[in-house]
Design a protein around this motif. Structure first.
Motif, PDB file in Angstrom:
ATOM      1  N   ARG C 268      48.423  35.649  43.406  1.00 24.98           N
ATOM      2  CA  ARG C 268      48.096  35.865  41.998  1.00 24.98           C
ATOM      3  C   ARG C 268      49.105  36.824  41.364  1.00 24.98           C
ATOM      4  O   ARG C 268      49.680  36.549  40.314  1.00 24.98           O
ATOM      5  CB  ARG C 268      46.691  36.432  41.863  1.00 24.98           C
ATOM      6  CG  ARG C 268      46.329  36.753  40.434  1.00 24.98           C
ATOM      7  CD  ARG C 268      44.941  37.348  40.328  1.00 24.98           C
ATOM      8  NE  ARG C 268      44.651  37.651  38.943  1.00 24.98           N
ATOM      9  CZ  ARG C 268      45.045  38.744  38.330  1.00 24.98           C
ATOM     10  NH1 ARG C 268      45.720  39.664  38.990  1.00 24.98           N
ATOM     11  NH2 ARG C 268      44.768  38.943  37.045  1.00 24.98           N
ATOM     12  N   ASN C 269      49.322  37.947  42.037  1.00 24.16           N
ATOM     13  CA  ASN C 269      50.265  38.907  41.498  1.00 24.16           C
ATOM     14  C   ASN C 269      51.657  38.308  41.405  1.00 24.16           C
ATOM     15  O   ASN C 269      52.389  38.548  40.444  1.00 24.16           O
ATOM     16  CB  ASN C 269      50.295  40.163  42.370  1.00 24.16           C
ATOM     17  CG  ASN C 269      48.975  40.900  42.328  1.00 24.16           C
ATOM     18  OD1 ASN C 269      48.227  40.766  41.350  1.00 24.16           O
ATOM     19  ND2 ASN C 269      48.666  41.650  43.361  1.00 24.16           N
ATOM     20  N   ALA C 270      52.027  37.514  42.413  1.00 19.04           N
ATOM     21  CA  ALA C 270      53.376  36.961  42.436  1.00 19.04           C
ATOM     22  C   ALA C 270      53.556  35.936  41.326  1.00 19.04           C
ATOM     23  O   ALA C 270      54.641  35.828  40.746  1.00 19.04           O
ATOM     24  CB  ALA C 270      53.656  36.316  43.797  1.00 19.04           C
ATOM     25  N   VAL C 271      52.506  35.189  41.024  1.00 17.51           N
ATOM     26  CA  VAL C 271      52.631  34.222  39.944  1.00 17.51           C
ATOM     27  C   VAL C 271      52.765  34.934  38.614  1.00 17.51           C
ATOM     28  O   VAL C 271      53.518  34.521  37.728  1.00 17.51           O
ATOM     29  CB  VAL C 271      51.405  33.277  39.927  1.00 17.51           C
ATOM     30  CG1 VAL C 271      51.400  32.431  38.673  1.00 17.51           C
ATOM     31  CG2 VAL C 271      51.409  32.395  41.159  1.00 17.51           C
ATOM     32  N   LEU C 272      52.048  36.056  38.478  1.00 15.75           N
ATOM     33  CA  LEU C 272      52.049  36.739  37.184  1.00 15.75           C
ATOM     34  C   LEU C 272      53.269  37.612  36.967  1.00 15.75           C
ATOM     35  O   LEU C 272      53.596  37.960  35.842  1.00 15.75           O
ATOM     36  CB  LEU C 272      50.777  37.579  37.042  1.00 15.75           C
ATOM     37  CG  LEU C 272      49.512  36.742  36.885  1.00 15.75           C
ATOM     38  CD1 LEU C 272      48.297  37.626  36.814  1.00 15.75           C
ATOM     39  CD2 LEU C 272      49.597  35.855  35.650  1.00 15.75           C
ATOM     40  N   GLY C 273      53.967  37.985  38.023  1.00 16.01           N
ATOM     41  CA  GLY C 273      55.129  38.839  37.811  1.00 16.01           C
ATOM     42  C   GLY C 273      55.848  39.070  39.117  1.00 16.01           C
ATOM     43  O   GLY C 273      55.321  38.775  40.187  1.00 16.01           O
ATOM     44  N   PHE C 287      54.563  35.993  33.882  1.00 19.44           N
ATOM     45  CA  PHE C 287      53.810  34.915  33.233  1.00 19.44           C
ATOM     46  C   PHE C 287      52.481  35.408  32.676  1.00 19.44           C
ATOM     47  O   PHE C 287      51.630  34.622  32.290  1.00 19.44           O
ATOM     48  CB  PHE C 287      53.581  33.765  34.217  1.00 19.44           C
ATOM     49  CG  PHE C 287      54.805  32.924  34.402  1.00 19.44           C
ATOM     50  CD1 PHE C 287      55.021  31.821  33.581  1.00 19.44           C
ATOM     51  CD2 PHE C 287      55.755  33.250  35.346  1.00 19.44           C
ATOM     52  CE1 PHE C 287      56.163  31.056  33.734  1.00 19.44           C
ATOM     53  CE2 PHE C 287      56.892  32.489  35.499  1.00 19.44           C
ATOM     54  CZ  PHE C 287      57.102  31.388  34.693  1.00 19.44           C
ATOM     55  N   GLN C 288      52.347  36.736  32.675  1.00 20.68           N
ATOM     56  CA  GLN C 288      51.116  37.307  32.150  1.00 20.68           C
ATOM     57  C   GLN C 288      50.942  36.865  30.698  1.00 20.68           C
ATOM     58  O   GLN C 288      51.863  36.945  29.897  1.00 20.68           O
ATOM     59  CB  GLN C 288      51.205  38.823  32.201  1.00 20.68           C
ATOM     60  CG  GLN C 288      49.879  39.497  32.112  1.00 20.68           C
ATOM     61  CD  GLN C 288      49.737  40.494  33.252  1.00 20.68           C
ATOM     62  OE1 GLN C 288      50.682  41.163  33.615  1.00 20.68           O
ATOM     63  NE2 GLN C 288      48.551  40.579  33.823  1.00 20.68           N
ATOM     64  N   GLY C 289      49.750  36.387  30.364  1.00 20.05           N
ATOM     65  CA  GLY C 289      49.519  35.953  28.988  1.00 20.05           C
ATOM     66  C   GLY C 289      49.856  34.490  28.762  1.00 20.05           C
ATOM     67  O   GLY C 289      49.393  33.885  27.807  1.00 20.05           O
ATOM     68  N   GLN C 290      50.690  33.901  29.646  1.00 19.94           N
ATOM     69  CA  GLN C 290      51.020  32.491  29.454  1.00 19.94           C
ATOM     70  C   GLN C 290      50.112  31.565  30.249  1.00 19.94           C
ATOM     71  O   GLN C 290      49.953  30.403  29.907  1.00 19.94           O
ATOM     72  CB  GLN C 290      52.457  32.224  29.875  1.00 19.94           C
ATOM     73  CG  GLN C 290      53.450  32.973  29.024  1.00 19.94           C
ATOM     74  CD  GLN C 290      54.862  32.720  29.508  1.00 19.94           C
ATOM     75  OE1 GLN C 290      55.225  31.606  29.847  1.00 19.94           O
ATOM     76  NE2 GLN C 290      55.654  33.775  29.534  1.00 19.94           N
ATOM     77  N   VAL C 296      45.979  30.110  36.973  1.00 21.64           N
ATOM     78  CA  VAL C 296      46.545  30.818  38.114  1.00 21.64           C
ATOM     79  C   VAL C 296      45.924  30.296  39.401  1.00 21.64           C
ATOM     80  O   VAL C 296      46.609  30.027  40.387  1.00 21.64           O
ATOM     81  CB  VAL C 296      46.320  32.337  37.978  1.00 21.64           C
ATOM     82  CG1 VAL C 296      46.763  33.042  39.242  1.00 21.64           C
ATOM     83  CG2 VAL C 296      47.059  32.886  36.790  1.00 21.64           C
ATOM     84  N   LEU C 297      44.606  30.110  39.360  1.00 18.61           N
ATOM     85  CA  LEU C 297      43.933  29.599  40.554  1.00 18.61           C
ATOM     86  C   LEU C 297      44.458  28.221  40.932  1.00 18.61           C
ATOM     87  O   LEU C 297      44.623  27.894  42.106  1.00 18.61           O
ATOM     88  CB  LEU C 297      42.421  29.548  40.313  1.00 18.61           C
ATOM     89  CG  LEU C 297      41.706  30.896  40.422  1.00 18.61           C
ATOM     90  CD1 LEU C 297      40.301  30.822  39.859  1.00 18.61           C
ATOM     91  CD2 LEU C 297      41.660  31.359  41.877  1.00 18.61           C
ATOM     92  N   GLN C 298      44.739  27.417  39.916  1.00 21.08           N
ATOM     93  CA  GLN C 298      45.263  26.083  40.209  1.00 21.08           C
ATOM     94  C   GLN C 298      46.657  26.165  40.826  1.00 21.08           C
ATOM     95  O   GLN C 298      46.970  25.469  41.794  1.00 21.08           O
ATOM     96  CB  GLN C 298      45.292  25.248  38.924  1.00 21.08           C
ATOM     97  CG  GLN C 298      43.890  24.887  38.453  1.00 21.08           C
ATOM     98  CD  GLN C 298      43.846  24.526  36.981  1.00 21.08           C
ATOM     99  OE1 GLN C 298      44.884  24.412  36.328  1.00 21.08           O
ATOM    100  NE2 GLN C 298      42.646  24.356  36.452  1.00 21.08           N
ATOM    101  N   LEU C 299      47.490  27.053  40.259  1.00 19.46           N
ATOM    102  CA  LEU C 299      48.822  27.222  40.830  1.00 19.46           C
ATOM    103  C   LEU C 299      48.716  27.665  42.282  1.00 19.46           C
ATOM    104  O   LEU C 299      49.451  27.184  43.155  1.00 19.46           O
ATOM    105  CB  LEU C 299      49.607  28.253  40.023  1.00 19.46           C
ATOM    106  CG  LEU C 299      50.148  27.741  38.683  1.00 19.46           C
ATOM    107  CD1 LEU C 299      50.657  28.899  37.846  1.00 19.46           C
ATOM    108  CD2 LEU C 299      51.286  26.749  38.934  1.00 19.46           C
ATOM    109  N   ILE C 300      47.793  28.590  42.528  1.00 22.75           N
ATOM    110  CA  ILE C 300      47.628  29.062  43.899  1.00 22.75           C
ATOM    111  C   ILE C 300      47.201  27.917  44.804  1.00 22.75           C
ATOM    112  O   ILE C 300      47.713  27.759  45.917  1.00 22.75           O
ATOM    113  CB  ILE C 300      46.610  30.215  43.954  1.00 22.75           C
ATOM    114  CG1 ILE C 300      47.181  31.432  43.228  1.00 22.75           C
ATOM    115  CG2 ILE C 300      46.268  30.563  45.392  1.00 22.75           C
ATOM    116  CD1 ILE C 300      46.233  32.580  43.130  1.00 22.75           C
TER     117      ILE C 300
END
Ligand code: HEA
Ligand code: HEA
Ligand code: CUA
Ligand code: CU
Lengths: 230, 113, 317, 542
Positions: C268-273, C287-290, C296-300
């Motif tokens: 989660r953290n890695a996807v967001l930044g 990607f915070q805010g996007q 995020v869960l789907q990306l994970i």
């Protein structure tokens, strides 16, 4: 006036004698300092947490501060503590003139601390865009340092948050301290502090030293994180 | 009664002052030497020593009655408890408790499927 | 208990509920015992030794050391037992079994958004099959909520920025309350829902009847393309990002020398930044805010689907 | 003297109440006894506000869909109720009213160590309370009394800022009171008043003061951080900016749990006095009761995490907190058993103060034992944030702390005013409180177990019967609290004259006139005996 009668006027009505009053006042002052320890304590707790969660951001943030300022303040405050301690001693010995001189010296150093902190250091930080919430946009060399440490801006912002809260609260205490010194000076001129009841001076002294101690911790915790060898 | 006051010679305070200045120089200097983790430890130890000097000699804690000392120690202790336990939560949050003997099997790794 | 006009216990509908109730009854027994003891003694003494004359003074005594010790040690003993028992129970509730089905929950003011890995999405409802352990991975988009199901005796705060987990094995078919138990603002008491426990067949049927089913991982894959992740993480990407194949569950070395496990929260953290992965520039944009928490869960889910950890280790060597 | 005094008691000619007249003599007084009255009036006012909110809440909950209010208004009600009751009523209650009145007298001093500071504390309290009330009437606050982030910092758009300022200010009032009491107890004791001759009330007040001094500053700085975060949105508690929302809970409960012992310890002290006076007997195991106060105060600082078992706090930290929470129950148990044992072979009076004491012992036991449910992590998984918690804390706070406060008021009312209240009414009110209380909060244990979450403005229909029972109880309870208000007021004007020692009790406060003279003692008393040194055949009523 006999010594007996003179001390009677100094004793508040709830006390039996000056001895009791003095020890009550001093103990009260120490207790007050205890509350201060925990007042600052909340910030120290938050600081410790985030410093350990975001070590790189705190290192980076620390490198954006100027050690010279920190060290200079430390020396300034230690000097003022010395003059304060000597002031208490002068009051104990009922030396009005030297008490006045020491108090003035302490006053000057305290005021200088606040002035330099606000006018130069904080204002400088503001210009460099290091004030979270108000103007936080590090740029130029600062940004490079942040990148160098692989730190993220919001985390560095947290560092500066604690920096401003902690030094701000400390500076607020300095302002109060300078106010107390002013009062003491007036009392001294009226001769109130050199007739045996030196403990007003002593209590302001306790406060002053306490504020100094807070700085003794703030200096390494804020200005000296992670070594300066980079 | 005021004559019983214990007055230290000036030099007493000057000695403490010099020690403090020395330690300030030391702590600054140490920060420029790479000790890794121990930079922080050194900084804190020096700070504690400095603070103790101020409390003991400038603030005359040595001459205060026992209760005052107890109170000071208690305050610092509570603060330590506060900080230590709070941090211990944050840094053990991801530890997954292992199976205990009551479940009859050995320690397992964190769950991953 | 139809004789009473009100319920005196919640439905007992999960495996843990039985154990839980047992513990609860013991606690209640202890409470009743000591309360009755104290009340009884106090009333008894009050009546037996009531003041009979206006200025009567009873014989005095100082106390009794053995008694003091007794009523220090006995409660202490009881406390030790309770502590151990309750802790074991608690740890059980905190450790989902490895074979649990995963369901993902995102809370927001004031609703529950549920995603099944197979694809179905629900709001304020959760369908689960009876008899199978279910593990919820939960997070919040705004304030702290709390996913509580009284019938299952489980509850856990849903905290923004953190993945909290909760698990249960439903044992009775039926519909049960889902409550938000942590105060979260005006709609707190409306943030309720239903847990529908179904027979396995019915559940399969229900799954099949859902429209627009696209498994979470597939949705994630689509997002991965839409958001441009594959410009860096794809095969032969120009800007090099670390390969994500088989990342899940491995140890990741960071630039600051630490190693962390690539679990859900790390991803989660890695996807967001950027996380500062060793060997790569800190170039990953934030990607915070996007993306919202569900995405995020789907990306994970997608990253997890990219292969087991073993392959990665081999590939790296 | 074995016969009842024949001559009717009379009021002393000059006492602290008539020594001086006019509003200035009250608003600028430094007499600890008058300051106690200032507090009594202000906190009763706050209690009425908190009680009014409670009444409206209970009314609303009669209907599953909410009888009176939208959820938004209900939220403001329970937040106001919790904050007012905790920060503006119960925290002050016993310390500032009974403590202020009694501490100097009980230790044989003329006043507290810092009388002006004492008055200043009251002004600070009034300032804080005023700001808080203004924030309530100009829109209220809806975060719950626990002010959890990020709800309170980012999402709530009610008067969080002004309310926190009000509480922040009031916190300093408590700090100063605690400091004042600690110094007073240390430095102002009369000759011969050693630590182990102190009445147990003083021990309890001492322990409370320690918590005031150590815990209140932490909530002050925490509230300051909330304000900061609200104004500048800097991200201390905002996970989006790297902050940790759970840090707030640590900061809050590091204060919050010791705070609940601030609420109960004074009451425990009062109960010791009530039991001693009501039984004319030395408290069984004096030193155990005394030290258990200190032990409770000490351990109370290390259990705060039991409010956070389910927040995602580390399981390991949770284990430590749970174990320590069990540990803190032991000294409480010791106290309960010692009070009970004191009644053995005693001369138990049925005067109102003793009735309250009996109520306290029983209800506190229930409240405390249900605290153990919550301290068990396993059980908390289901009970957390349900009405079970609400029932637990009302049992300890209303059934415990307020019972103690009411009992104390009844015991010392004759000392404070020189007048007796009507005993029959007082017993009746006490009974109403006991019955109403159990009816209000007893069903809530079941409600909680069945699963009803707290802070719900609307709820599923199957919980209605229990809620109606609870609301019915609350109305009885309210009557039980209003009656004393009336007869106390009546007694000041019309009550019979009490005399210095209407209960035949022991203690320095009963050796002086009722009401006491301004400086309490005409000459400093010399203490030669222990507290509660009842000598057979020597009770002197009148
Ligand atoms: C006066 C206030 C007061 C007091 C004294 C207590 C006393 C105790 N409390 Fe309570 N508590 C609150 C006020 C108080 N509490 C409040 C306000 C909340 C809610 C806050 C919020 O979320 O809004 C709360 C919430 C609360 C929780 C969190 C629940 C949750 O949110 O999930 C927990 C958990 O451990 C807890 C535990 C305890 C314990 C173990 C004691 C112990 O100290 C009790 C000790 C006493 C006894 C045990 C009884 C006497 C003993 C005997 C007669 C002998 C028999 C004894 C044994 C067998 C051991 N309390
Ligand atoms: C000291 C603390 C204290 C006291 C005394 C009380 C007293 C009462 N409380 Fe409560 N309560 C709390 C502290 C307290 N409370 C806290 C901390 C919460 C949690 C808040 C939160 O969740 O954030 C809470 C929450 C709470 C709830 C749960 C709300 C929810 O979660 O949705 C309920 C529900 O029944 C309730 C009810 C009551 C009742 C019926 C009383 C009764 O005992 C009140 C009886 C008193 C009166 C009725 C007033 C008496 C009348 C007068 C003095 C005179 C009248 C006035 C004039 C003549 C001017 N309280
Ligand atoms: Cu969501 Cu309460
Ligand atoms: Cu607690």
């Amino acid at each position: 006036m006999s010594a007996e009668a003179q001390s009677a006027t100094l004793v508040a009505e709830q006390f039996e004698d000056l001895e009791q009053q003095k020890s009550a006042d001093t103990f009260g002052m120490w207790l007050f300092l205890v509350t201060e320890v925990l007042f600052f304590g909340g910030l120290f707790c938050g600081y410790c947490l985030y410093r350990n969660v975001y070590p790189e951001a705190f290192e980076a943030g620390s490198h954006l501060l100027k050690v010279t300022y920190g060290a200079f303040y430390t020396v300034l405050l230690i000097c003022s503590s010395l003059t304060m301690a000597l002031g208490v001693r002068a009051a104990q010995l009922r030396l009005k003139t030297s008490l006045t001189v020491y108090l003035i010296l302490t006053w000057i150093m305290g005021a200088a601390f606040v002035f330099i902190k606000l006018r130069y250091e904080w204002y400088g930080d503001y210009l460099e865009g290091l004030v979270p919430g108000v103007h936080f946009a590090p740029h130029g060399e600062n940004l490079e340092i942040i990148h160098h440490f692989h730190a993220l801006l919001p985390h560095v912002s947290l560092f500066f948050l604690f920096y401003f809260c902690m030094t701000g609260l400390h500076a607020l205490h300095m302002v109060v301290g300078v106010g107390l010194l002013t009062t003491l000076l007036i009392f001294t001129q009226q001769g109130k502090n050199t007739q045996g009841n030196y403990y007003w001076v002593e209590m302001v002294g306790l406060y002053w030293h306490f504020v100094d101690i807070v700085w003794i911790f703030l200096f390494p915790l804020l200005y000296l994180i992670g070594g300066r060898y980079v | 009664m005021f004559e019983h006051v214990h007055v230290h010679p000036k030099f007493f305070y000057v000695k403490v002052f010099l020690a403090l200045i020395f330690l300030t120089a030391l702590t600054t200097a140490v920060a420029y030497v790479d000790l890794g983790y121990f930079n922080t430890v050194a900084a804190l130890v020096i700070a504690v020593v400095k603070a103790s000097l101020v409390v003991l000699f400038f603030m005359h804690l040595k001459e205060q009655e026992g209760m005052t000392r107890v109170v000071i120690v208690a305050a610092v202790l509570w603060l330590a408890v506060f900080i230590v336990i709070t941090l211990s939560d944050r840094f053990t949050r991801h530890w997954v408790p292992s199976n205990g003997p009551w479940e009859g099997s050995a320690i397992t790794a964190p769950q991953s499927e | 208990m139809a004789l009473l006009f009100f319920p005196i216990h919640p439905p007992q509908a999960s495996s843990i509920a039985v154990e839980w109730d047992y513990f609860f009854y013991v606690l209640t027994a202890i409470t009743v015992f000591f309360s009755a003891l104290i009340f009884g003694l106090v009333f008894y003494f009050a009546i037996k030794y009531r003041r009979k004359e206006k200025d009567e003074v009873p014989p005095q005594n100082e106390g009794n050391l053995p008694l003091e010790l007794a009523w220090t040690i006995i409660p202490a003993g009881i406390c030790v037992v309770l502590f151990v028992w309750s802790s074991v129970l608690f740890i059980k509730t905190q450790r989902p079994p490895a074979n649990a089905t995963e369901v993902f929950v995102v809370a927001k003011q004031w609703m529950w958004k549920v995603q099944h890995p197979e694809g179905p999405r629900e709001i304020n409802q959760l369908h689960v099959p009876v008899g199978e352990p279910v593990k919820l991975t939960m997070t919040s988009e705004d304030v702290i909520h709390d996913f509580g199901v009284p019938a299952f005796r489980v509850k856990k705060d849903v905290v923004p920025g953190i993945y909290s987990t909760e698990w249960f094995t439903p044992t009775e078919v039926g519909e049960y309350h889902l409550f938000c138990d942590q105060y979260c603002g005006t709609g707190h008491s409306h943030m309720v829902g239903t847990i529908v426990v179904m027979k396995p067949d019915d559940y399969e049927h229900w799954l099949a009847s859902q429209m627009n089913v696209q498994p979470m991982a597939e949705r994630g894959q689509r997002l991965f393309g839409q958001l441009g992740c594959n410009t860096c993480h794809g095969e032969g990407a120009k800007t090099p990002g670390p390969p994500l194949q088989g990342l899940y569950g491995t140890e990741v070395k960071l630039q600051n020398g630490q190693t962390v496990t690539a679990d859900d929260e790390y991803l989660r953290n890695a996807v967001l930044g950027p996380q500062g992965v060793a060997g790569y520039p800190t170039l990953m944009p934030t990607f915070q805010g996007q993306v919202n928490e569900e995405e995020v869960l789907q990306l994970i889910a997608y990253i997890k689907s990219l292969g087991p950890p073993e392959e990665r280790k081999v590939a790296k060597q | 003297m074995s016969t009842v005094a024949v001559e009717a008691p009379s009021l002393p000619e000059v006492h602290y109440l008539n020594a001086d007249y006019g509003w200035r003599s009250w608003l600028f007084t430094t007499d600890h006894k008058r300051i106690a009255w200032l507090y009594l009036f202000s906190i009763t006012f706050m209690f009425a506000i908190g009680g009014l909110a409670a009444t409206l809440m209970r009314l609303n909950l009669v209907e599953p869909s909410g009888l009176l209010f939208e959820p938004a208004s209900y939220d403001k009600l329970f937040t106001a109720h919790g904050l007012v009751m905790i920060f503006f009523f119960l925290t002050q209650s016993i310390p500032t009213v009974l403590g202020n009145f009694l501490i100097p007298i009980m230790i044989g001093a003329r006043d507290v160590a810092f009388p002006k500071l004492n008055l200043l504390s009251w002004y600070i309290y009034v300032l804080g309370a005023t700001i808080f009330i203004i924030s309530l009437v100009t829109g209220g606050i809806d975060t719950g009394w626990t002010l959890y982030t990020p709800l309170s910092t980012t999402y709530a758009n009610t008067n969080v800022l002004s309310a926190t300022v009000g509480i922040f200010i009031t916190g300093f009032s408590s700090i100063l009171t605690g400091l004042n009491f600690m110094v007073t107890i240390h430095k102002m004791r009369a000759p011969g008043m050693t630590w182990f001759r102190l009445p147990l009330f003083i021990w309890a007040m001492y322990a409370t003061s320690v918590i005031f001094v150590l815990a209140m500053p932490v909530i002050a700085i925490t509230l300051a951080l909330i304000a900061l975060e609200r104004i500048w949105h800097v991200g201390i508690f905002d996970p989006g900016l790297g902050g940790d929302p759970i840090l707030f809970q640590h900061l809050f409960w590091f204060f919050g749990h010791p705070e609940v012992y601030i609420l109960i310890l004074p009451s425990m002290g009062v109960i010791s006095e009530l039991v001693a006076a009501g039984c004319r007997k030395r408290i069984f195991g004096y030193s155990f009761v005394a030290f258990s106060s200190v032990a409770i105060a000490a351990i109370s600082f290390m259990v705060w995490g039991h409010h956070m078992f389910l927040t995602g706090q580390s399981v390991y930290a949770g284990l430590v907190f749970s174990a320590l929470s069990f540990a803190v129950a032991i000294p409480s148990a010791v106290k309960v058993f010692n009070w009970t044992a004191t009644m053995h072979k005693a001369s138990v009076s049925y005067d109102t103060p003793m009735l309250y004491a009996i109520g306290f012992i029983g209800l506190f036991t229930i409240g405390g034992l249900t605290g153990l449910f919550l301290a068990s992590m396993g059980a908390d998984v289901h009970l957390h944030d349900t009405y079970f918690v609400v029932a637990h804390f009302h049992y300890v706070m209303v059934g415990g702390a307020i019972m103690g406060y009411m009992g104390g008021l009844h015991l010392w009312w004759p000392k404070m005013t020189g007048k007796l209240y009507p005993e029959a009414w007082a017993r009746f009110a006490c009974l109403l409180v006991f019955v109403g209380f159990n009816l209000t909060f007893g069903p809530q244990f079941i409600l909680g177990y069945v699963g009803m979450p707290r802070r719900y403005a609307v709820y599923p229909a199957e919980f209605q019967v229990l809620n109606v029972m609870s609301s019915a109880g609350a109305s009885i309870l309210a009557v039980g609290y209003v009656i004393p208000l009336i007869y106390f007021a009546w007694s000041v004007f019309k009550g019979p004259i009490a005399g210095p020692n209407p209960w035949g009790a022991k203690g320095l406060e009963w050796t002086i006139a009722s009401p006491p003279p301004t400086h309490n003692f005409h000459e400093t008393p010399i203490v030669t005996e222990e507290a509660y040194a009842y000598e057979p055949e020597a009770a002197h009523v009148g």
